[in-house]
Enzyme design. Structure first.
Site, PDB file in Angstrom:
ATOM      1  N   LYS A   1      12.851  23.110  19.891  1.00 42.20           N
ATOM      2  CA  LYS A   1      14.296  23.215  19.679  1.00 42.20           C
ATOM      3  C   LYS A   1      15.133  22.596  20.792  1.00 42.20           C
ATOM      4  O   LYS A   1      16.343  22.467  20.643  1.00 42.20           O
ATOM      5  CB  LYS A   1      14.704  24.674  19.441  1.00 42.20           C
ATOM      6  CG  LYS A   1      14.049  25.324  18.259  1.00 42.20           C
ATOM      7  CD  LYS A   1      14.299  24.624  16.914  1.00 42.20           C
ATOM      8  CE  LYS A   1      15.716  24.625  16.472  1.00 42.20           C
ATOM      9  NZ  LYS A   1      15.862  24.476  15.001  1.00 42.20           N
ATOM     10  N   ASP A   2      14.516  22.168  21.882  1.00 41.88           N
ATOM     11  CA  ASP A   2      15.279  21.382  22.864  1.00 41.88           C
ATOM     12  C   ASP A   2      15.850  20.139  22.191  1.00 41.88           C
ATOM     13  O   ASP A   2      16.957  19.694  22.498  1.00 41.88           O
ATOM     14  CB  ASP A   2      14.365  20.906  24.013  1.00 41.88           C
ATOM     15  CG  ASP A   2      14.044  22.008  25.005  1.00 41.88           C
ATOM     16  OD1 ASP A   2      14.394  23.173  24.739  1.00 41.88           O
ATOM     17  OD2 ASP A   2      13.435  21.695  26.049  1.00 41.88           O
TER      18      ASP A   2
END
Ligand code: PMP
Length: 334
Positions: free
Chosen positions: A51-52
């Site tokens: 999710k970065d």
């Protein structure tokens, strides 16, 4: 400093360090199926998860469209990992992050968010149709305070980020890919990678992997949003179809149980030294099913979303697992 072009091996700050993760050949899964099963090592991102990439893509899109201005605030409802990605990118770029999260998520993610300075608002876990659901709480906070709402489920910057980075990297790293499978939270990863792979080679098979308690298997297979069972996995499973999944080129769907996922999590830890979270376990189990269905000689790619240390108090806690009637790590049996 800015006039100096970095040497090719140097990543420029946090933003330059997100993505370009290794594609790891999973030896036991490959040997067991006669296929080549490859896992994209997303747990190696700076914030520890896939999710970065979404956090970065969403913030970059909000800067580009003018909604996120210098010193501005971005708010998001998240199972935790998107909140970590958004907070780290916001810290690096001088924005403020407000993170709304159901209190049922792992203590490790809650502690990590506090550690990196997120303005964390924990809310009781409620179904999507309830106005108290974390997604709606985050939207209302954005409206009331004139903050930017990241809206990862329906903001297409999410899947676009995966199309241009995760998908493009897999093509560059693997060359030929016969199949891709992963579970969905927002669907950004599956949809973005599917779009990139299908554009490169329309013959690639895309399989949605779904945990129990999620409606997406029935959505893709029967066109209904029914769900049954439960799962201890975090960050995946859906009761609706987020905009990021809408129109994505998905060929079929399979269901994976927690027992099947935990078997992979434990085996990968003790036999290959790769310690993963529950959604990655679902993905590896799904990749094995896809490989078995296709037969030997195929190359199947999946996503290793985050690492096991993020769920130490659940996935590697024999008391917790026994309480749920789930298998425990064999080497931890007391
Ligand atoms: N695994 C984990 C651990 C996650 O946090 C998420 C995101 N919620 C996913 C998988 C699913 O990714 P996506 O939102 O791109 O479908």
């Amino acid at each position: 400093m800015d006039s100096v072009t970095p040497a090719s091996g140097i990543a420029r700050g946090l933003l330059g360090a997100i993505g370009n993760t290794p594609l790891i050949r999973l030896e036991r899964a490959s040997a067991a199926t006669g296929c080549e099963i490859l896992g994209k090592a997303e747990f190696m991102n700076p914030g520890g998860s896939v999710k970065d990439r979404a956090g970065l893509a969403i913030i970059q899109a909000a800067i580009a469209d003018g909604s996120l201005k210098p010193g501005g605030t971005i708010v998001e409802g998240t199972a935790g990992n998107t909140g970590i990605g958004i907070t780290l990118v916001a810290n690096a770029l001088g924005f403020r992050a407000v993170i709304v999260m159901p209190e049922t998520q792992s203590q490790e993610k809650i502690d990590f968010l506090r550690m990196i300075g997120a303005d964390l608002r924990l809310v009781p876990a409620k179904p999507f149709k309830d106005p108290g659901n974390y997604v709606h709480v985050s939207r209302r906070l954005a409206e009331e305070n004139n903050w930017v709402w990241a809206n990862q489920f329906d903001n297409l910057a999410n899947r676009e980020g995966h199309r241009t980075t995760t998908g493009a990297e897999i093509i560059a790293q693997a060359g030929r890919v016969d199949a891709f499978t992963c579970a969905c939270g927002t669907g950004g990863t599956l949809a973005g990678v599917a779009m990139a792979l299908k554009a490169h080679d329309p013959r690639v098979r895309i399989t949605l992997a779904d945990p129990m308690g999620s409606a997406l298997y029935n959505w893709r297979t029967h066109g209904t949003l029914e769900m049954e069972g439960t799962s201890i996995t975090e960050g995946i499973g859906q009761s609706r179809v987020p905009a990021n999944l809408d129109g994505a080129p998905i060929d079929d769907a399979i269901q994976v149980t927690d027992e099947e996922a935990l078997e992979q999590v434990f085996d990968l830890t003790i036999h290959e030294g790769i310690c993963l979270g529950g959604s990655a376990g679902i993905n590896v189990a799904a990749a094995i099913k896809v490989a078995r269905a296709m037969g030997p000689g195929h190359r199947v790619v999946t996503i290793l979303c985050d690492g096991g240390s993020r769920y130490q108090s659940k996935l590697f806690n024999t008391e917790f697992l026994r309480g749920k009637g789930l298998p425990t790590p064999p080497w931890m049996a007391a």
